[in-house]
Scaffold this motif. Structure first.
Motif, mmCIF file in Angstrom:
data_model
loop_
_atom_site.group_PDB
_atom_site.id
_atom_site.type_symbol
_atom_site.label_atom_id
_atom_site.label_comp_id
_atom_site.label_asym_id
_atom_site.label_seq_id
_atom_site.Cartn_x
_atom_site.Cartn_y
_atom_site.Cartn_z
ATOM 1 N N SER A 226 99.738 83.385 108.029
ATOM 2 C CA SER A 226 98.399 83.694 108.562
ATOM 3 C C SER A 226 97.397 83.882 107.437
ATOM 4 C CB SER A 226 98.467 84.959 109.434
ATOM 5 O OG SER A 226 99.292 84.745 110.547
ATOM 6 N N TYR A 227 97.849 84.552 106.373
ATOM 7 C CA TYR A 227 96.954 84.766 105.222
ATOM 8 C C TYR A 227 96.556 83.422 104.603
ATOM 9 C CZ TYR A 227 95.225 86.580 100.770
ATOM 10 O OH TYR A 227 94.439 86.876 99.690
ATOM 11 N N SER A 228 97.521 82.537 104.399
ATOM 12 C CA SER A 228 97.226 81.230 103.835
ATOM 13 C C SER A 228 96.303 80.427 104.734
ATOM 14 C CB SER A 228 98.532 80.450 103.596
ATOM 15 O OG SER A 228 99.353 81.114 102.668
ATOM 16 N N TYR A 229 96.501 80.527 106.027
ATOM 17 C CA TYR A 229 95.638 79.784 106.958
ATOM 18 C C TYR A 229 94.192 80.254 106.851
ATOM 19 C CZ TYR A 229 93.509 78.152 111.265
ATOM 20 O OH TYR A 229 92.659 77.569 112.152
ATOM 21 N N VAL A 230 93.986 81.571 106.864
ATOM 22 C CA VAL A 230 92.617 82.101 106.815
ATOM 23 C C VAL A 230 91.972 81.760 105.472
ATOM 24 C CG1 VAL A 230 91.232 84.204 106.850
ATOM 25 C CG2 VAL A 230 93.129 83.941 108.465
ATOM 26 N N ARG A 231 92.716 81.951 104.414
ATOM 27 C CA ARG A 231 92.121 81.667 103.100
ATOM 28 C C ARG A 231 91.796 80.184 102.945
ATOM 29 N NH1 ARG A 231 95.373 82.017 97.534
ATOM 30 N NH2 ARG A 231 96.158 80.099 98.473
ATOM 31 N N ASN A 232 92.680 79.297 103.374
ATOM 32 C CA ASN A 232 92.415 77.863 103.261
ATOM 33 C C ASN A 232 91.252 77.447 104.145
ATOM 34 O OD1 ASN A 232 94.495 77.601 101.462
ATOM 35 N ND2 ASN A 232 95.989 76.901 102.976
ATOM 36 N N THR A 233 91.101 78.098 105.280
ATOM 37 C CA THR A 233 89.942 77.809 106.127
ATOM 38 C C THR A 233 88.648 78.220 105.420
ATOM 39 O OG1 THR A 233 91.277 78.147 108.117
ATOM 40 C CG2 THR A 233 88.892 78.192 108.379
ATOM 41 N N LEU A 234 88.691 79.367 104.739
ATOM 42 C CA LEU A 234 87.522 79.797 103.967
ATOM 43 C C LEU A 234 87.222 78.802 102.846
ATOM 44 C CD1 LEU A 234 88.169 83.645 103.733
ATOM 45 C CD2 LEU A 234 86.139 82.550 104.718
ATOM 46 N N VAL A 235 88.254 78.286 102.227
ATOM 47 C CA VAL A 235 88.047 77.300 101.168
ATOM 48 C C VAL A 235 87.351 76.069 101.727
ATOM 49 C CG1 VAL A 235 89.219 75.726 99.569
ATOM 50 C CG2 VAL A 235 89.956 78.097 99.732
ATOM 51 N N GLU A 236 87.833 75.564 102.853
ATOM 52 C CA GLU A 236 87.241 74.358 103.431
ATOM 53 C C GLU A 236 85.810 74.607 103.895
ATOM 54 O OE1 GLU A 236 90.090 73.120 106.428
ATOM 55 O OE2 GLU A 236 90.825 71.581 105.054
ATOM 56 N N LEU A 237 85.558 75.799 104.452
ATOM 57 C CA LEU A 237 84.207 76.119 104.905
ATOM 58 C C LEU A 237 83.210 76.149 103.751
ATOM 59 C CD1 LEU A 237 84.790 78.951 107.549
ATOM 60 C CD2 LEU A 237 83.808 76.678 107.980
ATOM 61 N N ASN A 238 83.659 76.593 102.583
ATOM 62 C CA ASN A 238 82.755 76.783 101.446
ATOM 63 C C ASN A 238 82.930 75.721 100.366
ATOM 64 O OD1 ASN A 238 81.439 79.640 101.951
ATOM 65 N ND2 ASN A 238 83.610 79.853 102.455
ATOM 66 N N LEU A 239 83.574 74.619 100.711
ATOM 67 C CA LEU A 239 83.782 73.562 99.729
ATOM 68 C C LEU A 239 82.466 72.911 99.308
ATOM 69 C CD1 LEU A 239 86.234 72.407 98.296
ATOM 70 C CD2 LEU A 239 86.292 70.570 99.995
ATOM 71 N N SER A 240 81.466 72.980 100.173
ATOM 72 C CA SER A 240 80.163 72.423 99.802
ATOM 73 C C SER A 240 79.564 73.177 98.616
ATOM 74 C CB SER A 240 79.199 72.481 100.993
ATOM 75 O OG SER A 240 79.021 73.829 101.427
ATOM 76 N N LEU A 241 79.904 74.461 98.482
ATOM 77 C CA LEU A 241 79.432 75.237 97.328
ATOM 78 C C LEU A 241 80.019 74.675 96.031
ATOM 79 C CD1 LEU A 241 78.016 77.786 96.160
ATOM 80 C CD2 LEU A 241 80.175 78.999 96.547
ATOM 81 N N VAL A 242 81.287 74.273 96.065
ATOM 82 C CA VAL A 242 81.925 73.688 94.884
ATOM 83 C C VAL A 242 81.247 72.374 94.526
ATOM 84 C CG1 VAL A 242 84.077 72.760 93.971
ATOM 85 C CG2 VAL A 242 84.116 74.802 95.406
ATOM 86 N N LYS A 243 80.970 71.552 95.519
ATOM 87 C CA LYS A 243 80.332 70.261 95.243
ATOM 88 C C LYS A 243 78.913 70.446 94.700
ATOM 89 C CE LYS A 243 83.087 67.812 98.699
ATOM 90 N NZ LYS A 243 83.076 67.022 99.948
ATOM 91 N N TYR A 244 78.230 71.458 95.211
ATOM 92 C CA TYR A 244 76.900 71.750 94.682
ATOM 93 C C TYR A 244 76.984 72.157 93.212
ATOM 94 C CZ TYR A 244 72.779 74.586 93.658
ATOM 95 O OH TYR A 244 71.675 75.126 93.047
ATOM 96 N N ALA A 245 77.942 73.020 92.884
ATOM 97 C CA ALA A 245 78.101 73.439 91.493
ATOM 98 C C ALA A 245 78.530 72.270 90.611
ATOM 99 C CB ALA A 245 79.127 74.568 91.406
ATOM 100 N N ALA A 246 79.343 71.383 91.155
ATOM 101 C CA ALA A 246 79.847 70.256 90.359
ATOM 102 C C ALA A 246 78.753 69.274 89.980
ATOM 103 C CB ALA A 246 80.957 69.538 91.119
ATOM 104 N N THR A 247 77.684 69.211 90.782
ATOM 105 C CA THR A 247 76.598 68.276 90.457
ATOM 106 C C THR A 247 75.911 68.618 89.138
ATOM 107 O OG1 THR A 247 75.053 69.604 91.794
ATOM 108 C CG2 THR A 247 76.150 67.751 92.882
ATOM 109 N N ARG A 248 76.022 69.859 88.700
ATOM 110 C CA ARG A 248 75.409 70.261 87.426
ATOM 111 C C ARG A 248 76.144 69.660 86.223
ATOM 112 N NH1 ARG A 248 73.744 76.684 87.822
ATOM 113 N NH2 ARG A 248 72.854 76.650 89.930
ATOM 114 N N PHE A 249 77.344 69.143 86.452
ATOM 115 C CA PHE A 249 78.160 68.659 85.340
ATOM 116 C C PHE A 249 78.465 67.164 85.473
ATOM 117 C CE2 PHE A 249 79.086 73.090 86.230
ATOM 118 C CZ PHE A 249 78.920 73.690 84.988
ATOM 119 N N ARG A 250 77.608 66.450 86.190
ATOM 120 C CA ARG A 250 77.829 65.018 86.375
ATOM 121 C C ARG A 250 77.785 64.266 85.046
ATOM 122 N NH1 ARG A 250 77.954 62.423 91.124
ATOM 123 N NH2 ARG A 250 77.470 63.556 93.039
#
Length: 308
Positions: free
Chosen positions: A58-82
């Protein structure tokens, strides 16, 4: 602790997942949720994450769901290092590790917004990755940071001044000496490397163009060394032998012409040249003086061309 990040294809439809704890909002596909909806959905997920035991399904499921929900934040940060030279996939992967660390440390009771809390962690993880692995040649961290400071200061001063800044202006901006400035610029050359086989520019696509700029051994140096080594050996030859060498390699006369000039047969000149050149070759290879020429009546005749 599992670091596997389920994709929409891996997880299927979230409501039918047997690992989803009861009471959580149903999310069709976390990867397609908008940023505002992700912010709203993350709040109850963080509350539930605190009540679950780490390492459980259950812990892994909730945490992985949070990761997928906020993956756009990672992509936004990654654009600074293109423009860093690192592949986009690697930067996103490293940023996702930073996102997982932020999720593990986030405390919703402090009243902070998760995205504001997570962004510095994601950026820091990417910067550490580029600092530690992105350099073609390893340089001290002090110089790595100086390279970044120089790039930022140079851009800022160029915008303010309307022209590229001078070294003195950069030093004044960063409070460093000109020696430190030169050291930082020199270290920046170790960030990226190019193959010798790539073209020097887009207009010339010939192979190995960059390698042509590099220094190569000059054959003339070997010739100079040989000539310097021959000087004492030639000086030790008899007058007749030096005359034959001069006529053959200086005036470029044939053996017949040399024989006619010295009153010798062509065969005799050929044997003399063979002896002279063989002796010089042996002396060059063994550092031994060439054998002296045998005395001949012709060599002792005063006033003859050989005696001269």
């Amino acid at each position: 602790m599992s670091n596997h990040l389920p994709t929409a294809h891996d997880a299927g439809t979230v409501p039918r997942d047997p690992e989803r704890p009861a009471g959580l909002p149903e999310i069709e596909d976390p990867l397609t949720v908008s940023t505002s909806d992700a912010r709203a959905l993350s709040t109850p997920l963080f509350e539930r994450l605190r009540s679950l035991e780490e390492g459980t399904a259950s812990y892994s499921y909730v945490r992985n769901t949070l990761v997928e929900l906020n993956l756009s934040l990672v992509k936004y940060a990654a654009t600074r290092f293109r423009r860093s030279g690192e592949s986009w996939e690697d930067i996103v992967q490293v940023g996702t590790v930073g996102l997982i660390k932020a999720i593990n440390r986030f405390d919703p009771d402090r009243g902070n917004e998760f995205m504001s809390f997570a962004l510095p962690t994601v950026l820091g993880e990417i910067r550490r990755h580029l600092r530690d692995t992105g350099w073609s040649v390893h340089v001290p961290r002090r110089l790595q940071e100086l390279r970044l400071d120089l790039a930022k200061a140079s851009d800022a001063l160029e915008q303010d001044l309307g022209r590229p800044p001078t070294p003195a202006e950069l030093c004044d901006r960063l409070h460093i000496t000109e020696a430190e400035l030169c050291e930082g610029r020199l270290a920046a050359n170790g960030f990226t490397s190019r193959s010798f086989d790539v073209p020097m520019d887009d207009e010339n696509d010939g192979p190995g163009m960059l390698a042509r700029r590099l220094g190569t051994d000059d054959d003339a140096f070997e010739k100079i060394e040989n000539l310097e080594a021959l000087k004492p050996l030639v000086a030790a030859l008899s007058g007749r032998d030096r005359t034959i060498l001069s006529l053959r390699f200086g005036d470029e006369l044939t053996q017949a012409e040399i024989g006619e000039r010295l009153g010798l047969s062509q065969m005799h000149v050929s044997r003399l040249l063979g002896r002279i050149l063989g002796g010089l070759r042996t002396a060059l290879l063994t550092d031994e003086p060439p054998p002296a020429a045998p005395a001949t009546p012709a060599a002792r005749q005063p006033g003859s061309p050989v005696a001269r």
